[in-house]
Design an enzyme around this catalytic site. Sequence first.
Site, mmCIF file in Angstrom:
data_model
loop_
_atom_site.group_PDB
_atom_site.id
_atom_site.type_symbol
_atom_site.label_atom_id
_atom_site.label_comp_id
_atom_site.label_asym_id
_atom_site.label_seq_id
_atom_site.Cartn_x
_atom_site.Cartn_y
_atom_site.Cartn_z
ATOM 1 C CG ASP A 49 26.023 -1.765 13.429
ATOM 2 O OD1 ASP A 49 26.853 -2.253 14.231
ATOM 3 O OD2 ASP A 49 25.971 -0.553 13.164
ATOM 4 C CE LYS A 64 45.860 4.328 20.307
ATOM 5 N NZ LYS A 64 45.877 3.396 21.461
ATOM 6 C CD GLU A 108 22.650 2.943 6.817
ATOM 7 O OE1 GLU A 108 23.040 3.780 7.636
ATOM 8 O OE2 GLU A 108 21.445 2.754 6.551
ATOM 9 C CG ASP A 149 36.624 2.205 14.638
ATOM 10 O OD1 ASP A 149 37.506 3.086 14.668
ATOM 11 O OD2 ASP A 149 36.401 1.432 15.583
ATOM 12 C CB THR A 186 23.654 11.131 12.516
ATOM 13 O OG1 THR A 186 25.049 11.504 12.551
ATOM 14 C CG2 THR A 186 23.366 10.385 11.209
ATOM 15 N NE ARG A 187 21.648 10.626 19.548
ATOM 16 C CZ ARG A 187 20.838 9.758 20.131
ATOM 17 N NH1 ARG A 187 19.879 10.194 20.919
ATOM 18 N NH2 ARG A 187 20.969 8.467 19.922
ATOM 19 C CG PHE A 188 28.525 10.310 15.526
ATOM 20 C CD1 PHE A 188 29.389 10.009 16.563
ATOM 21 C CD2 PHE A 188 29.057 10.465 14.254
ATOM 22 C CE1 PHE A 188 30.749 9.860 16.337
ATOM 23 C CE2 PHE A 188 30.408 10.317 14.016
ATOM 24 C CZ PHE A 188 31.268 10.017 15.066
ATOM 25 C CD GLU A 189 26.763 14.811 9.557
ATOM 26 O OE1 GLU A 189 27.114 15.580 8.650
ATOM 27 O OE2 GLU A 189 25.936 13.895 9.391
#
Length: 249
Positions: A102, A156, A77, A152, A225-228
């Site tokens: 990570d 740009k 992962e 990420d 996920t919380r982010f999702e």
Amino acid sequence: MSHRAKGEPRFPGGPAADPAGSHHERRIRSFQPRRSRVTAGQADALQRLWPVWGLDIDGRRVLDLDEMFDGLPVVLEIGFGMGEATAQMAAEDPHTGILAVDVHTPGQGNLLALAERNGLSNVRVANGDAIILLREMLRPGSLDGVRVYFPDPWPKKRHHKRRLIQPEFLTQAAERMKPDAVLHCATDWEPYAERMLEVLTAHPDFQNTQPDGGYAPRPAFRPLTRFEGQGLEKGHVVHDLLFRRVSPS
């Protein structure tokens, strides 16, 4: 208050500040280290558990995944954030090892703490550049899957070259994956999803698991996920891509 020398780790015995050091090329990176506060609990986990479940991606050795995970099939992962989803997947599938990579120190500490709290012996936390891990530290055909969730997007145009999902990365990942192993990507950034689909579809080592050649429904094993959830509340659309490693002819 004591000041650390440059390159000195924040947590003695924990993750190194620059594990690969200068013996690997300085190239365009797909990630950027984030500075954020490490809680007392995360710091405690890093110092106690890193020697047990953590490893630095130094590019100087080849890992024995069978030994590391007691013979379990292993999924890599790349980018796990704070580690909640990783811990949930590890708990729900104890017969699969997760090698989670990570560079975010608070997340590393949080995942180690979650693993200890929930008795997850099938998680290892790697610190550093996943490209160096793939290229230098994993044996060919050693992975049963690769997961890249919400990388990420580098929105740009001038930064698109920093995106992880590129043909070169896919070739390196394929070399380390077993035949029929699945590469699973997820993103809520529509232009990146389109580019992922284009690059993966064009790559000779991968085949879309979807008969229509499009995106996949979110599989049950990938937690929301919380982010999702925050993105979905803002109207973001999340795309999952599941591509199978083609058996070498």
